[in-house]
Write a protein that holds these residues in place. Structure first.
Motif, short mmCIF file in Angstrom:
data_model
loop_
_atom_site.label_atom_id
_atom_site.label_comp_id
_atom_site.label_asym_id
_atom_site.label_seq_id
_atom_site.Cartn_x
_atom_site.Cartn_y
_atom_site.Cartn_z
N ARG A 1 43.49 45.93 -45.37
CA ARG A 1 44.86 45.45 -45.29
C ARG A 1 45.19 44.61 -46.52
NH1 ARG A 1 47.07 43.92 -40.44
NH2 ARG A 1 48.58 42.83 -41.74
N ALA B 1 47.02 40.80 -46.98
CA ALA B 1 47.16 40.17 -45.67
C ALA B 1 46.80 38.69 -45.72
CB ALA B 1 46.30 40.89 -44.64
N ALA C 1 48.56 34.26 -35.27
CA ALA C 1 49.70 34.96 -34.69
C ALA C 1 50.98 34.67 -35.46
CB ALA C 1 49.86 34.55 -33.22
N ASP C 2 51.17 33.41 -35.85
CA ASP C 2 52.39 33.02 -36.56
C ASP C 2 52.50 33.69 -37.94
OD1 ASP C 2 53.02 31.40 -34.42
OD2 ASP C 2 52.34 29.54 -35.39
N ASN C 3 51.35 34.00 -38.54
CA ASN C 3 51.35 34.53 -39.91
C ASN C 3 50.89 35.98 -40.00
OD1 ASN C 3 51.82 32.05 -41.89
ND2 ASN C 3 50.59 31.31 -40.18
N ASN C 4 50.75 36.64 -38.86
CA ASN C 4 50.29 38.03 -38.83
C ASN C 4 49.00 38.20 -39.62
OD1 ASN C 4 50.48 40.77 -38.07
ND2 ASN C 4 51.52 41.31 -39.97
N VAL D 1 45.13 38.93 -40.56
CA VAL D 1 44.22 39.99 -40.16
C VAL D 1 42.87 39.43 -39.72
CG1 VAL D 1 43.29 40.41 -42.47
CG2 VAL D 1 43.36 42.27 -40.81
N GLN E 1 42.36 40.14 -35.86
CA GLN E 1 43.65 40.64 -35.37
C GLN E 1 43.43 41.84 -34.46
OE1 GLN E 1 46.58 42.77 -38.04
NE2 GLN E 1 47.78 40.92 -37.67
N ASN F 1 43.50 38.54 -31.95
CA ASN F 1 43.36 37.25 -32.63
C ASN F 1 42.29 36.36 -32.00
OD1 ASN F 1 45.34 37.85 -34.54
ND2 ASN F 1 46.97 36.93 -33.33
#
Length: 452
Positions: free
Chosen positions: A271, A274, A312-315, A317, A329, A333
């Motif tokens: 990713r 990320a 979670a807030d920042n997506n 990985v 992720q 998470n």
């Protein structure tokens, strides 16, 4: 009346049994948790501690008393409980005290999708319900049914990390008489691996050593066994098997920060660009290497509820901590020591290098390891240290972090789970690290009631 102020921590419930935590309180917590969420189905698992089956049964009965059904998954690791919560999108509770001594037990809670429950995400409300009392409930009680999710969990992890291209490896695993003794044989069964088992019998009295790999003394048996068997690596799990520590082929401990960097680079290859989350105690090599590999490093407080929320807030990985917690992720998470182990094993199995050489590129600095101090007055000690270093950079994201130009940095942080102040020091070389470490310890000697 139980003293909830000492029992309900920043991100879990933990205390000694039965004086602080007993079956009656576990029942009340189960009822309060079910009521708070308005849940219709919860997963409940437990570790191998002597008190865990009884506490899990009482917690489940409390949940059922509010009309919610219980999926009882029995003896599991904490990350298997997260798998149940994530894969079925239901709340969960794990009865465990993780790495604490045998007299302790506790309750880790999560919302649907393995989302964290901490002081700001439910624990405060649950405490209030316990203190004020739940409203009456006269509906139909919930049902409790049992299911073994270990095969599904193992299959899920093995789909995330493909081990089929691995070269033959000899792996020594110290389960510490904890839940890894049940989990490892299923997850790591593979024709390329020769597994040497240490302390796989489930025993919550910890007859060989406490299942706390953070303490170097608890890694000694593993280090000896790796050298004795000529193994390629060693793994050590804590009691609830959500943390994994690594030993290389020479019997030397691998820094968890180096493992964070290794896994981060693997995830960034999958990713690009990320976000990667790391805590305030992790080596500064982590954000450096994340940046060098095109990722976005994000620093946060120590503790699973904080890391998971920031991810979670920042997506993000991946997330990692200095304490051997690794968050994915692809695993809602949540943290999984077993998934981290699979990543390291795959990286080693696809490399011609030994583990010591593979990890060398991720180890740029020298760390003291966590030094635990018992203090009479923690706030006064922190103020003393900050005043002493008032001319250099400091931050208060998590405890007190002081950056010393040309000398490295150190952090002093009150524990969220034990009555301790934790010191971590990092520098470019051992001599400088030791100098800074001893300087801080000498300063704290004015307040230390239990010596170094």
């Amino acid at each position: 009346m139980h003293d909830l102020s000492t029992l309900i921590k920043a991100y879990d419930i933990r205390g000694t049994v039965p004086d602080q935590l007993d079956d009656d309180l576990a029942f009340q917590v189960g009822a309060a948790f079910a009521h708070h969420l308005g849940a219709t189905l919860l997963a409940v698992g437990h570790d191998m501690r002597v008190s865990s089956p009884s506490l899990a049964a009482a917690f489940s009965a409390g949940v059922a008393s509010r009309g919610a059904d219980v999926l009882a998954i029995g003896f599991v690791s904490t990350d298997l409980l997260y798998f149940a919560s994530g894969s079925q999108n239901i709340p969960g509770a794990m009865i465990t005290a993780s790495h604490n001594p045998p007299a302790y037990n506790g309750i880790k809670l999560c919302r649907p999708g393995a989302a964290p429950v901490g002081q700001d995400t439910g624990l405060r409300e649950i405490r209030a319900l316990l203190e004020t009392g739940l409203p009456e409930y006269d509906g139909v009680p919930g049902r409790i049914r049992s299911e073994d999710l270990l095969p599904s969990y193992a299959g899920y992890l093995r789909r995330l990390v493909d081990l089929d291209g691995s070269r033959p490896l000899k792996i020594v695993i110290d389960a510490g008489n904890g839940m890894a003794g049940r989990i490892v044989p299923v997850v790591l069964e593979h024709p390329a691996f020769d597994l040497v088992q240490l302390y796989f019998e489930l025993d919550g009295t910890f007859p060989h050593h406490v299942a706390n790999p953070m303490d170097p003394a608890n890694l000694e048996d593993l280090r000896i066994a790796v050298r004795l068997h000529g193994a390629d690596l060693g793994l050590a799990f804590d009691g609830d098997a959500d943390r994994c520590f690594f030993v290389d082929e020479e019997g030397d401990r691998v820094s968890p920060s180096a493992v964070v960097s290794l896994i981060a680079t693997r995830e960034l290859a999958r990713r690009p660009g990320a976000a990667i989350v790391y805590n305030a105690i992790t080596s500064k090599a982590v954000p450096e290497q994340v940046t060098e590999h095109g990722g976005r490093p994000i620093r946060t407080r120590v503790g699973h509820s904080f890391v998971k929320q920031v991810m979670a807030d920042n997506n993000a990985v991946f997330g990692g901590e200095h304490s051997g917690h690794y968050y994915f992720q692809d695993f809602w998470n949540a943290d999984s020591g077993m998934l981290a182990a699979l990543h390291v094993i795959e990286a080693l199995g696809q490399s011609a290098q030994p583990l010591s050489a593979l990890m060398r590129e991720f180890s740029r600095y020298v760390a003291s390891g966590e030094i635990n101090l018992t203090l009479e007055d923690v706030p006064a000690a922190l103020t003393l240290v900050e005043n002493h270093y008032r001319d250099v950079a400091a931050d208060h994201l998590d405890g007190l972090t002081i950056t010393l130009p040309g000398r490295g940095w150190f952090n002093l942080r009150p524990s969220n789970t034990e009555p301790l102040l934790r010191l971590n020091v990092e520098a470019a070389d051992h001599a400088t690290m030791a100098q800074v470490r001893d300087e801080v310890l000498d300063l704290l000697g004015q307040h230390v009631s239990t010596g170094r």
